[in-house]
Design a protein around this motif. Sequence first.
Motif, PDB file in Angstrom:
ATOM      1  N   SER A 153      -0.898  -5.879  -1.797  1.00  0.00           N
ATOM      2  CA  SER A 153      -1.354  -4.237  -1.713  1.00  0.00           C
ATOM      3  C   SER A 153      -2.810  -4.290  -2.071  1.00  0.00           C
ATOM      4  O   SER A 153      -3.266  -5.194  -3.129  1.00  0.00           O
ATOM      5  N   ASN A 176       0.846  -1.076  -0.089  1.00  0.00           N
ATOM      6  CA  ASN A 176       0.011   0.017   0.061  1.00  0.00           C
ATOM      7  C   ASN A 176       0.864   1.298   0.078  1.00  0.00           C
ATOM      8  O   ASN A 176       0.680   2.230   0.872  1.00  0.00           O
ATOM      9  N   GLU A 177       1.584   1.310  -1.002  1.00  0.00           N
ATOM     10  CA  GLU A 177       2.459   2.555  -1.177  1.00  0.00           C
ATOM     11  C   GLU A 177       2.377   3.155  -2.432  1.00  0.00           C
ATOM     12  O   GLU A 177       3.362   3.789  -2.995  1.00  0.00           O
ATOM     13  N   ASP A 178       1.212   3.393  -3.064  1.00  0.00           N
ATOM     14  CA  ASP A 178       1.045   3.650  -4.592  1.00  0.00           C
ATOM     15  C   ASP A 178       1.737   5.257  -4.471  1.00  0.00           C
ATOM     16  O   ASP A 178       1.981   5.511  -5.633  1.00  0.00           O
ATOM     17  N   HIS A 195       3.605  10.187   2.781  1.00  0.00           N
ATOM     18  CA  HIS A 195       2.496   9.306   2.303  1.00  0.00           C
ATOM     19  C   HIS A 195       2.315   8.156   3.017  1.00  0.00           C
ATOM     20  O   HIS A 195       3.048   7.179   3.263  1.00  0.00           O
ATOM     21  N   GLY A 196       1.266   7.816   3.086  1.00  0.00           N
ATOM     22  CA  GLY A 196       0.706   6.278   3.650  1.00  0.00           C
ATOM     23  C   GLY A 196       0.848   6.235   5.222  1.00  0.00           C
ATOM     24  O   GLY A 196       1.091   7.336   5.832  1.00  0.00           O
ATOM     25  N   ASP A 208      -4.379  -1.162  -2.389  1.00  0.00           N
ATOM     26  CA  ASP A 208      -4.539   0.157  -3.185  1.00  0.00           C
ATOM     27  C   ASP A 208      -4.134   0.087  -4.612  1.00  0.00           C
ATOM     28  O   ASP A 208      -4.331  -1.019  -5.199  1.00  0.00           O
ATOM     29  N   ALA A 209      -3.502   1.059  -5.052  1.00  0.00           N
ATOM     30  CA  ALA A 209      -3.240   1.099  -6.605  1.00  0.00           C
ATOM     31  C   ALA A 209      -1.844   0.550  -6.799  1.00  0.00           C
ATOM     32  O   ALA A 209      -1.226   0.863  -7.950  1.00  0.00           O
ATOM     33  N   SER A 210      -1.032   0.240  -5.847  1.00  0.00           N
ATOM     34  CA  SER A 210       0.491  -0.192  -6.037  1.00  0.00           C
ATOM     35  C   SER A 210       0.597  -1.113  -7.222  1.00  0.00           C
ATOM     36  O   SER A 210       1.540  -0.843  -7.893  1.00  0.00           O
TER      37      SER A 210
END
Length: 245
Positions: free
Chosen positions: A52, A22-24, A208-209, A54-56
Motif C-alpha cells: 500500500s 490502500n484501505e487505510d 471509502h477508497g 497510503d497510510a494502511s
Amino acid sequence: MRIFRRMNETRPRITLVVPVYNEDANLSVLHRELAQALAGLDWEVLFVDDGSIDASAAVLRDLADSDPRVHFLGFAENRGQSAAFAAGFAEARGEILITLDADLQNDPADIPRMLALYEQGWDMVIGRRARRRDPLVKRLSSRFANAVRNFLTNEDVTDTGCSLKVMRADMARRLAMFRGMHRFLPTLMKLEGARVTEIDVNHRPRLHGVSKYGTWDRAFSGLCDLLAVRWMQRRHLSWRVRERR
C-alpha cells in the motif's frame, strides 16, 4: 516482506486472512466489526498489506499494538491479491481459514452462520452475494466471467468472486499457487477432495477508497488463468490407499 507477530502465543482455532491495498480508511472499522462478529470465538486476523502507498501500514501497526489478535505481513511492493492470499495461508496458524476483503463490502456478521455450516462437515463454505452493491457493468461482466468459468471447469459455483470464504487450512496450504489463484479457490479445493457449499451473504456498497479491478484489465489474464486451471483439472493426480503394511 516484513512480518509483525508476537512470539510465544498459543495457536488460535481460526485465522482470518485479509489482503489490503490502500484501505487505510476502512481498516479500523473492519477490525471493530470482526471483534463484534467473532465475540467468544478463538481467532486471530492476519492482514496482508500488498505494498500500500497510503497510510494502511501505519493503521495496521496501531491495530497490532492495541490488540494481540491482530498480525500483519507487509509486502515490499504490490504483488496482487493471489500473492497476498498465498502468503497469508502460509503464515496462518489456525486450523480454519476465513478470507474476506478489506473494503468493508463483505459483512463480518455473516461469518458465524458460515462457521456453523462448516461445522456440519463441509470443508469449504463460500459466500454468495445475494444483492451485489457494485455498478451494473461490473455485475454483468462478473456474471459472464463466472458462467464461462463454470462451463470450462465443469463447476456450479454461483459466485466465485465473493472473497468471503471459510475453509480447512490444511487443504488450503496444499493448493497450487499462481497469479489469479483467488478466482479459482473452490475448484482448487475440490481437487484436494474438499466438500464445498454456498450460502447467501450480505454485500455492502463501498464507502471509502476505489475498486482495484477494472472490467477489461482482468479479462485476458482471467482467460489465461482459466485455461491453466482446466489443464490442472485434467492432469491432477489423486489416489486412495486400499492397504498399507
